[in-house]
Enzyme design. Structure first.
Site, PDB file in Angstrom:
ATOM      1  N   SER A 146       0.845  -1.188   0.000  1.00  0.00           N
ATOM      2  CA  SER A 146       0.000   0.000   0.000  1.00  0.00           C
ATOM      3  C   SER A 146       0.880   1.236   0.000  1.00  0.00           C
ATOM      4  O   SER A 146       2.064   1.179   0.384  1.00  0.00           O
ATOM      5  CB  SER A 146      -0.882  -0.001   1.265  1.00  0.00           C
ATOM      6  N   TYR A 160      -1.741  -0.602  10.560  1.00  0.00           N
ATOM      7  CA  TYR A 160      -1.946  -0.965   9.153  1.00  0.00           C
ATOM      8  C   TYR A 160      -0.678  -0.677   8.353  1.00  0.00           C
ATOM      9  O   TYR A 160      -0.218  -1.520   7.570  1.00  0.00           O
ATOM     10  CB  TYR A 160      -3.129  -0.192   8.584  1.00  0.00           C
TER      11      TYR A 160
END
Length: 250
Positions: A146, A160
């Site tokens: 990501s 995350y």
């Protein structure tokens, strides 16, 4: 060099394939003639995607209910690919969870879930496919990190981001260890329209994420990127791509 047919006939395993990026990628690759092996927890959605791909007639699809936090289920998915098609060309470790919340909320169960899905799920995919790739002396890992694995997503994205930084580190180490005939690509998407944005249970963080994702671009942006890296000749290893909306500053 014409690479337009370099996907046709390839055997491609995709986790998280019942929706979002995984589903869109499966449909796109199958439209180019790939045989896709789909894994996810939602079996009824997997069946729908596979049935529609097979009805289209350009590629082939099979599926296996798969929870990537269970290594035996990931291995079963990869074993099904070999049983059905005799080999694997590409392993796409796509399944992911984004539960955004400040550390002060101490949502330890969600931390555990993200570690299990985002890190261990990728490792289980590597563990299942790597011996096959080594035996074949060919293969391609595509791991979904990501933009949050490039810069810490704030506010609320610390854990995350930690999991997605880990995916980048694992991918880079994998390339160093087994490179040559086995390729490794890490993708770092930004705001892409998918179910990822619904992973937060913390009210304020969920509202922030939904607002942030109003700038999202369609999932087929990732599907086309994945097709691009698969299409490259076997001596070309596209290691890393960051892809995000032109409007996204972070």
């Amino acid at each position: 060099m014409d690479l337009s047919n370099n996907i046709s006939g390839k055997i491609i395993v995709i986790t998280g394939a019942s929706g979002g990026l995984g589903e869109t990628t499966a449909r796109h690759l199958a439209s180019k003639g790939a045989h896709v092996v789909l894994g996810a927890r939602r079996e009824e959605l997997l069946k729908k995607v596979a049935d529609e791909i097979n009805a289209d007639g350009k590629g082939k699809a099979v599926y296996s209910k798969t929870d990537v936090t269970k290594k035996e289920e990931v291995k079963a998915l990869v074993d099904k690919a070999v049983k059905e098609f005799g080999k694997i060309d590409v392993m796409i470790n796509n399944a992911g969870l984004m539960a955004i919340a400040p550390l002060s909320e101490t949502k330890v169960d969600e931390w555990d879930q993200m570690i299990d899905v985002n890190i261990k799920g990728v490792l289980y995919g590597i563990a299942a496919a790597l011996p096959i790739f080594q035996k074949q002396e060919s293969g391609h890992f595509i791991n979904l990190s990501s933009v949050a694995g490039v810069k810490v997503f704030s506010p609320g994205g610390t854990v995350y981001s930690g999991t997605k930084y880990a995916v980048r580190a694992i991918s880079d180490g994998l390339r160093h260890e087994v490179g040559g005939n086995i390729r490794t690509t890490t993708l770092e998407p930004g705001a892409i329209d998918s179910e990822l944005k619904f992973g937060s249970s913390h009210k304020e963080s969920s509202e922030f994420v939904k607002e942030f994702y109003q700038q999202a671009i369609p999932a087929d942006a990732i599907a086309r990127t994945i097709a691009f890296v698969i299409e490259q000749p076997s001596d070309v290893d596209v290691n890393e791509i960051v892809i995000r909306p032109t409007k996204q500053e972070f």
